[in-house]
Write an enzyme that holds these catalytic residues in place. Structure first.
Site, PDB file in Angstrom:
ATOM      1  N   ALA A  66      38.654   9.438  46.588  1.00 49.79           N
ATOM      2  CA  ALA A  66      39.729   8.852  45.796  1.00 49.79           C
ATOM      3  C   ALA A  66      41.070   9.284  46.384  1.00 49.79           C
ATOM      4  CB  ALA A  66      39.617   9.294  44.345  1.00 49.79           C
ATOM      5  N   GLY A 112      34.461   9.951  45.144  1.00 51.43           N
ATOM      6  CA  GLY A 112      34.377   8.647  44.501  1.00 51.43           C
ATOM      7  C   GLY A 112      33.674   7.608  45.338  1.00 51.43           C
ATOM      8  N   GLU A 135      34.204  17.548  45.059  1.00 52.34           N
ATOM      9  CA  GLU A 135      35.227  17.719  44.023  1.00 52.34           C
ATOM     10  C   GLU A 135      35.498  19.172  43.645  1.00 52.34           C
ATOM     11  OE1 GLU A 135      33.883  13.443  43.474  1.00 52.34           O
ATOM     12  OE2 GLU A 135      32.990  15.348  44.062  1.00 52.34           O
TER      13      GLU A 135
END
Length: 259
Positions: A66, A112, A135
């Site tokens: 992302a 993502g 993440e």
């Protein structure tokens, strides 16, 4: 809708969708997610679309993650809303689609990007692909369904290992643990996806949709058996069921209409 970050083409009942941000390694920003939501809705509502192939531009990345800069100053409420909106409009929308989505993973599928691939119903990766959920290196966790779908695909132990270590896996390892269906060369990636969808196109569309709905009900903790029973019954009301039985009795290929 005119797309700035996607290339979308419908050919022989297959919708080809390419995330076209090669210089940014096809990272998911707000605009790209908005466009993805639109093209998913188009796929669901368009009878001519029998399946979707989703890939990234170039040979380096499917989606490398992302766009972190867009949410770097978010508070908790904004972060929760970001995840909720993404789930509803894109990731869950793909998984709950009545049309099969195939992720053609042509390189890095991280964060993502891997979550997007996991939302698809089938995943094929090129030999150079690397997959992971990094993440926790940012002080976050996967927010677009990654904790749930990875666990469904590879099991609790492996999912926790991959998420907690943030390690990437190769395409070969990803196939071994059940994260992807096939590993092929870069040049064969799209043709392998087409091969699968061309087989699916020979089958009854309403039955395909019913089967997919039943499978998804099971993995998402709903009444999978009950959904299967209900969808099984509905199939008996379709013209495709009568055509399929007639073709079987007459020893010919069925000509399904999706009715």
């Amino acid at each position: 809708m005119a797309y700035q970050n996607l290339v979308s083409t419908l050919k022989e009942n297959i919708l080809y969708v390419t995330i076209n941000r090669e210089k940014a390694l096809n990272a998911l920003n707000k605009d790209t997610l908005t466009e993805l939501a639109d093209v998913i809705e188009y796929a669901n509502e368009t009878v001519e679309v029998r399946g979707v192939i989703l890939t990234g531009a170039g040979e380096k990345a499917f989606v490398a993650g992302a766009d972190i800069k867009e949410f770097s100053d978010y508070n908790g409420k904004q972060g929760e809303e970001l995840a909720k909106r993404g789930h509803q409009q894109v990731f869950d929308a793909i998984e709950n689609s009545t049309k099969p989505f195939i992720a053609a993973i042509n390189g890095f599928a991280l964060g993502g990007g891997l979550e997007l691939a996991m939302a698809c119903h089938i995943r094929i990766a090129s030999e150079n692909a690397k997959l992971g959920l990094p993440e926790v290196t940012l002080g976050l966790i996967p927010g677009y369904g990654g904790t749930q779908r990875l666990t469904q695909l590879v099991g609790k132990g492996k999912a926790i290992e991959l998420i907690a270590t943030a390690n990437m896996v190769t395409a070969v390892e990803a196939e071994k643990i059940g994260l992807i269906n096939y590993v092929v060369s870069q040049s064969e990636l799209i043709s392998k996806a087409e091969e699968i969808l061309n087989l699916i196109k020979l089958r009854a569309p309403l039955a395909i949709a019913a089967a997919m709905k039943s499978v998804i009900a099971s993995v998402n903790g709903n009444d999978g058996y009950g959904t299967e029973i209900e969808e099984f019954g509905k199939c008996f009301e379709t013209e495709d069921f009568r055509e399929g039985v007639s073709a079987f009795v007459e020893k010919r290929k069925a000509n399904f209409k999706g009715a």
